[in-house]
Design a protein around this motif. Structure first.
Motif, PDB file in Angstrom:
ATOM      1  N   GLU A  76       0.686  -1.400  -0.027  1.00  0.00           N
ATOM      2  CA  GLU A  76       0.138   0.143  -0.171  1.00  0.00           C
ATOM      3  C   GLU A  76       1.180   0.955  -0.101  1.00  0.00           C
ATOM      4  OE1 GLU A  76      -3.988   1.988   2.414  1.00  0.00           O
ATOM      5  OE2 GLU A  76      -3.016   0.318   2.613  1.00  0.00           O
ATOM      6  N   LEU A  77       0.692   2.120  -1.100  1.00  0.00           N
ATOM      7  CA  LEU A  77       1.479   3.169  -1.424  1.00  0.00           C
ATOM      8  C   LEU A  77       0.360   4.859  -1.209  1.00  0.00           C
ATOM      9  CD1 LEU A  77       3.662   1.958  -4.701  1.00  0.00           C
ATOM     10  CD2 LEU A  77       4.419   1.850  -2.250  1.00  0.00           C
ATOM     11  N   HIS A  78       1.249   5.220   0.096  1.00  0.00           N
ATOM     12  CA  HIS A  78       0.322   6.383   0.142  1.00  0.00           C
ATOM     13  C   HIS A  78       1.393   7.356  -0.141  1.00  0.00           C
ATOM     14  CE1 HIS A  78      -3.274   5.287   1.899  1.00  0.00           C
ATOM     15  NE2 HIS A  78      -2.514   4.347   2.618  1.00  0.00           N
ATOM     16  N   ASN A  79       1.009   8.661  -1.351  1.00  0.00           N
ATOM     17  CA  ASN A  79       1.606   9.947  -1.078  1.00  0.00           C
ATOM     18  C   ASN A  79       3.694   9.658  -1.728  1.00  0.00           C
ATOM     19  OD1 ASN A  79      -0.169  11.754  -0.979  1.00  0.00           O
ATOM     20  ND2 ASN A  79      -0.088  11.980   1.058  1.00  0.00           N
ATOM     21  N   HIS A 124       2.395   8.351  -6.970  1.00  0.00           N
ATOM     22  CA  HIS A 124       1.187   7.031  -6.180  1.00  0.00           C
ATOM     23  C   HIS A 124       0.401   7.584  -5.099  1.00  0.00           C
ATOM     24  CE1 HIS A 124       1.738   3.166  -8.188  1.00  0.00           C
ATOM     25  NE2 HIS A 124       3.186   3.462  -8.481  1.00  0.00           N
ATOM     26  N   GLU A 125      -0.798   8.139  -5.281  1.00  0.00           N
ATOM     27  CA  GLU A 125      -1.640   9.361  -4.510  1.00  0.00           C
ATOM     28  C   GLU A 125      -1.723   8.216  -3.392  1.00  0.00           C
ATOM     29  OE1 GLU A 125      -4.522  12.552  -4.259  1.00  0.00           O
ATOM     30  OE2 GLU A 125      -4.032  12.383  -6.366  1.00  0.00           O
ATOM     31  N   ARG A 181       2.280  -3.907 -15.047  1.00  0.00           N
ATOM     32  CA  ARG A 181       1.673  -3.064 -16.211  1.00  0.00           C
ATOM     33  C   ARG A 181       1.524  -2.140 -16.591  1.00  0.00           C
ATOM     34  NH1 ARG A 181      -1.908  -6.329 -21.157  1.00  0.00           N
ATOM     35  NH2 ARG A 181      -3.374  -4.850 -20.870  1.00  0.00           N
ATOM     36  N   GLY A 182       1.523  -1.192 -17.866  1.00  0.00           N
ATOM     37  CA  GLY A 182       0.768  -0.193 -18.097  1.00  0.00           C
ATOM     38  C   GLY A 182       1.591   1.076 -18.827  1.00  0.00           C
ATOM     39  N   LYS A 183       0.824   2.074 -18.987  1.00  0.00           N
ATOM     40  CA  LYS A 183       1.419   2.926 -20.042  1.00  0.00           C
ATOM     41  C   LYS A 183       3.072   3.438 -19.282  1.00  0.00           C
ATOM     42  CE  LYS A 183      -2.636   4.050 -22.458  1.00  0.00           C
ATOM     43  NZ  LYS A 183      -3.796   5.053 -22.546  1.00  0.00           N
ATOM     44  N   ASN A 184       3.943   4.351 -20.563  1.00  0.00           N
ATOM     45  CA  ASN A 184       4.551   5.534 -19.913  1.00  0.00           C
ATOM     46  C   ASN A 184       3.941   5.652 -18.743  1.00  0.00           C
ATOM     47  OD1 ASN A 184       6.848   3.867 -22.050  1.00  0.00           O
ATOM     48  ND2 ASN A 184       6.437   5.449 -22.897  1.00  0.00           N
ATOM     49  N   SER A 185       5.084   6.403 -18.364  1.00  0.00           N
ATOM     50  CA  SER A 185       5.105   7.163 -17.090  1.00  0.00           C
ATOM     51  C   SER A 185       3.820   7.157 -15.870  1.00  0.00           C
ATOM     52  CB  SER A 185       5.535   8.818 -17.616  1.00  0.00           C
ATOM     53  OG  SER A 185       6.551   8.822 -17.845  1.00  0.00           O
ATOM     54  N   CYS A 186       3.359   6.209 -15.487  1.00  0.00           N
ATOM     55  CA  CYS A 186       2.244   5.921 -15.419  1.00  0.00           C
ATOM     56  C   CYS A 186       2.315   5.366 -13.654  1.00  0.00           C
ATOM     57  CB  CYS A 186       1.150   4.879 -15.642  1.00  0.00           C
ATOM     58  SG  CYS A 186       1.900   3.135 -15.968  1.00  0.00           S
ATOM     59  N   GLY A 187       4.264   4.810 -12.879  1.00  0.00           N
ATOM     60  CA  GLY A 187       4.048   4.037 -12.196  1.00  0.00           C
ATOM     61  C   GLY A 187       4.538   3.384 -11.731  1.00  0.00           C
ATOM     62  N   LYS A 188       4.770   2.814 -12.649  1.00  0.00           N
ATOM     63  CA  LYS A 188       5.679   1.836 -12.647  1.00  0.00           C
ATOM     64  C   LYS A 188       6.602   1.098 -12.191  1.00  0.00           C
ATOM     65  CE  LYS A 188       5.727   0.391 -16.715  1.00  0.00           C
ATOM     66  NZ  LYS A 188       4.526   1.258 -17.228  1.00  0.00           N
ATOM     67  N   SER A 189       7.829   1.569 -12.506  1.00  0.00           N
ATOM     68  CA  SER A 189       9.164   1.606 -11.312  1.00  0.00           C
ATOM     69  C   SER A 189       9.311   2.080 -10.740  1.00  0.00           C
ATOM     70  CB  SER A 189       9.832   3.064 -12.502  1.00  0.00           C
ATOM     71  OG  SER A 189      10.867   1.984 -13.567  1.00  0.00           O
ATOM     72  N   ALA A 190       7.673   3.274  -9.839  1.00  0.00           N
ATOM     73  CA  ALA A 190       8.118   3.829  -8.358  1.00  0.00           C
ATOM     74  C   ALA A 190       7.066   1.842  -7.508  1.00  0.00           C
ATOM     75  CB  ALA A 190       6.420   4.565  -8.670  1.00  0.00           C
ATOM     76  N   PHE A 210       8.120  -0.880  -8.120  1.00  0.00           N
ATOM     77  CA  PHE A 210       9.825  -1.326  -7.226  1.00  0.00           C
ATOM     78  C   PHE A 210      10.394  -0.350  -6.598  1.00  0.00           C
ATOM     79  CE2 PHE A 210       8.301  -3.280 -11.628  1.00  0.00           C
ATOM     80  CZ  PHE A 210       8.578  -4.873 -10.703  1.00  0.00           C
ATOM     81  N   ARG A 211      10.914   0.442  -6.843  1.00  0.00           N
ATOM     82  CA  ARG A 211      11.238   1.437  -6.137  1.00  0.00           C
ATOM     83  C   ARG A 211      11.213   1.127  -4.761  1.00  0.00           C
ATOM     84  NH1 ARG A 211      12.424   4.940 -10.439  1.00  0.00           N
ATOM     85  NH2 ARG A 211      10.221   6.022  -9.691  1.00  0.00           N
ATOM     86  N   ALA A 212       9.440   1.219  -4.068  1.00  0.00           N
ATOM     87  CA  ALA A 212       8.863   1.500  -3.205  1.00  0.00           C
ATOM     88  C   ALA A 212       9.028  -0.346  -2.292  1.00  0.00           C
ATOM     89  CB  ALA A 212       7.639   1.309  -3.413  1.00  0.00           C
TER      90      ALA A 212
END
Length: 67
Positions: free
Chosen positions: A14-17, A21-22, A36-45, A47-49
């Motif tokens: 669960e990601l908050h802000n 990801h809001e 999966r998703g379009k470019n710049s939609c937060g997929k890499s974020a 993995f960073r989380a």
């Protein structure tokens, strides 16, 4: 008593802000999970989380732990 001998896996994230990801809740299942998703939609974020969760450090320091 908690069984700590078996395999462990991430069930829910669960990601908050966090970056783009809001408020996002991801539920994982055993086996292969695809993000999966379009470019710049937060997929890499995502993995960073997970990396931040595992290493308890921002991404720039997570790579140093592997060296």
């Amino acid at each position: 008593m908690i069984d700590t001998t078996g395999p462990r896996w991430l069930k829910t994230l669960e990601l908050h802000n966090f970056q783009s990801h809001e408020h996002t809740i991801l539920e994982f299942v055993p086996g292969v999970n695809v993000i999966r998703g379009k470019n710049s939609c937060g997929k890499s974020a995502i993995f960073r989380a997970v990396r931040f969760l595992v290493y308890n450090r921002p991404t720039q320091f997570a790579n140093e732990a592997l060296i």
